[in-house]
Design a protein around this motif. Structure first.
Motif, mmCIF file in Angstrom:
data_model
loop_
_atom_site.group_PDB
_atom_site.id
_atom_site.type_symbol
_atom_site.label_atom_id
_atom_site.label_comp_id
_atom_site.label_asym_id
_atom_site.label_seq_id
_atom_site.Cartn_x
_atom_site.Cartn_y
_atom_site.Cartn_z
ATOM 1 N N LEU A 138 0.823 -1.625 -0.079
ATOM 2 C CA LEU A 138 0.307 0.138 0.027
ATOM 3 C C LEU A 138 1.150 1.107 -0.346
ATOM 4 C CD1 LEU A 138 -3.320 -1.104 2.620
ATOM 5 C CD2 LEU A 138 -2.733 -0.546 0.381
ATOM 6 N N LEU A 139 1.981 1.097 0.889
ATOM 7 C CA LEU A 139 3.001 2.469 1.018
ATOM 8 C C LEU A 139 3.166 2.650 -0.620
ATOM 9 C CD1 LEU A 139 5.092 2.096 3.954
ATOM 10 C CD2 LEU A 139 2.701 3.278 3.913
ATOM 11 N N LYS A 140 3.556 1.401 -1.415
ATOM 12 C CA LYS A 140 4.446 1.937 -2.429
ATOM 13 C C LYS A 140 3.263 2.226 -3.497
ATOM 14 C CE LYS A 140 7.497 -1.278 -3.067
ATOM 15 N NZ LYS A 140 7.832 -3.290 -3.649
ATOM 16 N N LYS A 141 1.680 1.644 -2.904
ATOM 17 C CA LYS A 141 0.833 2.754 -3.900
ATOM 18 C C LYS A 141 0.826 4.401 -3.500
ATOM 19 C CE LYS A 141 -1.383 -1.536 -5.144
ATOM 20 N NZ LYS A 141 -2.644 -1.878 -5.104
ATOM 21 N N TRP A 142 0.979 4.206 -2.615
ATOM 22 C CA TRP A 142 0.151 6.381 -2.159
ATOM 23 C C TRP A 142 1.312 7.159 -1.941
ATOM 24 C CZ3 TRP A 142 -1.970 3.365 2.816
ATOM 25 C CH2 TRP A 142 -3.662 2.841 3.650
ATOM 26 N N ILE A 143 3.077 6.325 -1.993
ATOM 27 C CA ILE A 143 3.689 7.037 -2.035
ATOM 28 C C ILE A 143 4.379 7.684 -3.824
ATOM 29 C CG2 ILE A 143 6.098 8.465 -0.643
ATOM 30 C CD1 ILE A 143 4.843 6.661 1.820
ATOM 31 N N LYS A 144 4.794 9.013 -3.408
ATOM 32 C CA LYS A 144 4.927 9.310 -5.268
ATOM 33 C C LYS A 144 5.955 9.805 -4.829
ATOM 34 C CE LYS A 144 3.161 5.804 -6.818
ATOM 35 N NZ LYS A 144 3.893 4.604 -8.016
ATOM 36 N N LEU A 145 7.372 9.893 -4.739
ATOM 37 C CA LEU A 145 8.639 10.858 -4.314
ATOM 38 C C LEU A 145 9.547 11.412 -5.342
ATOM 39 C CD1 LEU A 145 10.296 9.642 -1.341
ATOM 40 C CD2 LEU A 145 8.842 10.817 -1.701
ATOM 41 N N PRO A 146 9.290 12.999 -5.895
ATOM 42 C CA PRO A 146 10.079 12.777 -6.885
ATOM 43 C C PRO A 146 11.286 12.116 -7.611
ATOM 44 C CG PRO A 146 9.689 14.702 -5.416
ATOM 45 C CD PRO A 146 8.939 14.065 -5.140
ATOM 46 N N LYS A 147 11.632 11.950 -9.043
ATOM 47 C CA LYS A 147 12.801 11.151 -9.480
ATOM 48 C C LYS A 147 13.798 11.456 -8.565
ATOM 49 C CE LYS A 147 11.447 9.581 -13.832
ATOM 50 N NZ LYS A 147 10.984 7.978 -13.120
ATOM 51 N N THR A 148 14.078 12.924 -7.862
ATOM 52 C CA THR A 148 15.946 12.745 -7.007
ATOM 53 C C THR A 148 15.320 12.632 -6.067
ATOM 54 O OG1 THR A 148 14.820 14.727 -6.688
ATOM 55 C CG2 THR A 148 16.022 14.706 -9.239
ATOM 56 N N MET A 149 14.195 11.877 -4.948
ATOM 57 C CA MET A 149 13.974 11.009 -4.247
ATOM 58 C C MET A 149 13.592 10.345 -4.160
ATOM 59 S SD MET A 149 12.977 14.477 -2.431
ATOM 60 C CE MET A 149 12.872 14.120 -0.391
ATOM 61 N N GLU A 150 13.770 9.345 -5.234
ATOM 62 C CA GLU A 150 13.203 8.115 -5.102
ATOM 63 C C GLU A 150 13.607 6.917 -4.650
ATOM 64 O OE1 GLU A 150 12.627 6.729 -9.140
ATOM 65 O OE2 GLU A 150 10.492 7.996 -9.219
ATOM 66 N N GLY A 151 16.212 7.580 -4.082
ATOM 67 C CA GLY A 151 16.443 6.812 -3.922
ATOM 68 C C GLY A 151 16.709 6.005 -2.160
ATOM 69 N N LEU A 152 15.559 7.705 -1.526
ATOM 70 C CA LEU A 152 14.776 7.334 -0.004
ATOM 71 C C LEU A 152 14.305 6.872 0.012
ATOM 72 C CD1 LEU A 152 15.451 11.191 0.677
ATOM 73 C CD2 LEU A 152 16.700 9.613 1.254
ATOM 74 N N MET A 153 13.324 5.904 -0.890
ATOM 75 C CA MET A 153 11.874 4.600 -0.864
ATOM 76 C C MET A 153 13.045 3.546 0.080
ATOM 77 S SD MET A 153 8.876 6.183 -1.574
ATOM 78 C CE MET A 153 7.591 4.830 -1.623
ATOM 79 N N PRO A 154 13.422 2.768 -0.733
ATOM 80 C CA PRO A 154 13.737 1.912 -0.006
ATOM 81 C C PRO A 154 14.637 1.875 1.547
ATOM 82 C CG PRO A 154 15.625 1.633 -1.853
ATOM 83 C CD PRO A 154 14.775 3.112 -1.737
ATOM 84 N N VAL A 155 15.446 2.543 1.524
ATOM 85 C CA VAL A 155 16.301 3.121 3.201
ATOM 86 C C VAL A 155 16.004 3.765 4.074
ATOM 87 C CG1 VAL A 155 18.307 2.366 1.219
ATOM 88 C CG2 VAL A 155 17.695 4.693 1.357
ATOM 89 N N LEU A 156 14.531 4.723 3.968
ATOM 90 C CA LEU A 156 14.074 5.788 4.483
ATOM 91 C C LEU A 156 12.616 5.182 5.021
ATOM 92 C CD1 LEU A 156 14.407 7.449 7.135
ATOM 93 C CD2 LEU A 156 14.980 9.704 5.314
ATOM 94 N N VAL A 157 11.852 6.321 3.942
ATOM 95 C CA VAL A 157 10.219 6.079 4.108
ATOM 96 C C VAL A 157 9.681 4.455 4.189
ATOM 97 C CG1 VAL A 157 8.538 6.679 2.320
ATOM 98 C CG2 VAL A 157 10.790 7.811 2.538
ATOM 99 N N LEU A 158 10.425 3.829 3.354
ATOM 100 C CA LEU A 158 9.605 2.326 3.720
ATOM 101 C C LEU A 158 9.988 1.421 4.924
ATOM 102 C CD1 LEU A 158 9.195 0.592 0.174
ATOM 103 C CD2 LEU A 158 7.134 1.573 1.051
#
Length: 454
Positions: free
Chosen positions: A229-249
């Motif tokens: 669900l978080l992957k579907k709901w949260i969309k970050l700018p391309k410059t910040m996508e690297g934060l998804m697997p190590v911080l946000v998720l």
């Protein structure tokens, strides 16, 4: 024409390699080349290379656990269970060949057997993935605890002794990791790598708050679907996508799973877990015998399939606290009986079996005493109407007898090889007798029901 295949069962012991062999034999009969990669208990064997993927026509994935398919992108895929490969490998090979011949512009194809889809997706596959990663921890921890009992049932209480060290490694470390591993890899099966962190945190919390094995299952599914669900709901700018697997998720999912386990889910599941434990402890003799009978039927019905695994998982859950369990004793006895019984039948009733089956019976006997139920599968597949009921009756009797004799087992695997360990089995002679009686009943029923070989 060259085909590829991948096989993987929850335990990675017998079904994985039986499915691989069946596919190889079917491919040989069809006159096509095949390479089979097996995901067994010791890891990936005969690994498929990138060059082989480029040169292949199609791939068959026969698995009951999660297989990463990204490396096969663009290659037609036939998906099935290991049982499908064992029982009907010819159809899988034909489907793969037909995909290439028809030049179908697809990445995946599903084979459908009469009335049912080929593979068990969803909750079953996710649960079995978690169980497959958990089992080595359970087996290693259980046997180490059993070895500590060899020095005396209370010897591990003497801090600094070898018995204490064995118990600490087995119970304090291996068993402590069991529920987090189960939960983490259920979540991994659902959401890939991002699911491991919240899944293992949820599993650890489940252990700490008393929700135990059941809580670990709940937290695993919860963590996996929260990540989805978080992957579907949260969309970050391309410059910040690297934060998804190590911080946000990991941060958000761990926070959500942790709070839900502590404030919402943990208490009722802990109460349910305690209720189940109390119910097992207070079973009256008649109820216990019926439970042993039912567990025996389940262990023999599909010999390593989902029903068998459900009974085994239930048994493992009863020794999660490192205590001896009558349920685990019934489960292991019932799981040993089918293959042992078949082996005995091939010795006592040689006129009812081919020379190949008699040789296979010797292997079945060895597998049976090692608590590998799958040794009976070739015989059941060849004559299911006569063999499966015989296996179920023998296993049901073995399970019921262990309950009647109040046998308890502190080890989740190992077959007869754990019987000599002092204090690993409460009532070792009656336990051996239960297994022997169940096996003889299976052998006699098979021998009398099967028709002589002409």
């Amino acid at each position: 024409m060259k085909l590829l295949a991948v096989t993987s069962c929850p335990t990675g012991i017998a079904h994985t390699y039986m499915a691989a062999e069946a596919l190889q034999m079917a491919a040989k009969e069809a006159g096509v080349e095949i390479k089979v990669e097996t995901h067994g208990s010791i890891g990936v064997e005969n690994e498929i290379t990138e060059e082989e993927i480029r040169n292949a026509h199609a791939i068959i994935i026969a698995a009951d656990t999660k297989i990463d398919k990204t490396k096969y992108e663009g290659l037609p895929i036939v998906e099935a269970t290991v049982q499908d490969a064992i029982k009907d490998a010819k159809t899988l090979i034909e489907k793969a060949i037909r995909l290439e011949k028809e030049k179908e512009d697809i990445e995946r194809s599903s084979i459908i057997h009469e009335g049912r889809t080929q593979s068990k997706k969803g909750p079953y596959q996710h649960l079995m993935t978690g169980v497959s990663y958990m089992i080595p921890f359970v087996v290693a921890g259980g046997i180490l605890i059993a070895l500590s009992f060899a020095f005396g049932i209370h010897a591990s209480e003497n801090e600094g002794s070898l018995a204490w060290a064995l118990n600490t490694v087995g119970g304090g470390a291996a068993f402590a990791l069991m529920i987090p591993i189960l939960s983490g890899f259920i979540a991994y099966s659902i959401a890939d790598r991002p699911g491991i962190v919240p899944g293992m945190i949820g599993g650890m919390l489940s252990s700490q708050i008393g929700a135990g094995f059941l809580g670990g299952i709940v937290s695993g599914f919860l963590a996996g679907y929260i990540i989805v669900l978080l992957k579907k709901w949260i969309k970050l700018p391309k410059t910040m996508e690297g934060l998804m697997p190590v911080l946000v998720l990991p941060l958000l999912s761990s926070l959500m799973v942790g709070l839900l386990m502590i404030y919402v889910i943990g208490t009722p599941v802990a109460a349910m877990n305690e209720g189940l434990t109390n119910w097992l402890d207070n079973l009256q003799e008649g109820s216990a015998i019926i439970l042993g009978l039912v567990l025996g039927f389940m262990m023999a019905f599909d010999m390593g399939g989902p029903i068998n695994k459900a009974a085994y998982t239930f048994g493992v859950g009863t020794i999660a606290a490192g205590q001896s369990s009558s349920v685990m004793a019934a489960v292991m006895a019932a799981g040993m009986t089918p293959a042992i019984g078949i082996g005995i039948a091939t010795i006592l009733y040689k006129k009812k079996f081919t020379s190949e089956e008699i040789e296979a019976g010797k292997a079945s006997l060895i597998l049976g005493i090692s608590f590998i139920t799958e040794g009976a599968i070739p015989f059941a597949a060849a004559d299911p109407i006569r063999v499966i009921p015989s296996l179920m009756v023998g296993s049901g009797v073995a399970g019921a007898l262990t309950m009647l004799f109040k046998v308890k087992l502190a080890v989740p695997h190992g077959g007869i090889f754990v019987l000599p360990i002092p204090n690993a089995v409460e009532g070792v002679l009656l336990y051996a007798l239960s297994i022997l009686i169940g096996s003889l009943i299976t052998a006699i029923m098979v021998g009398n029901l099967k028709k002589p070989i002409e």
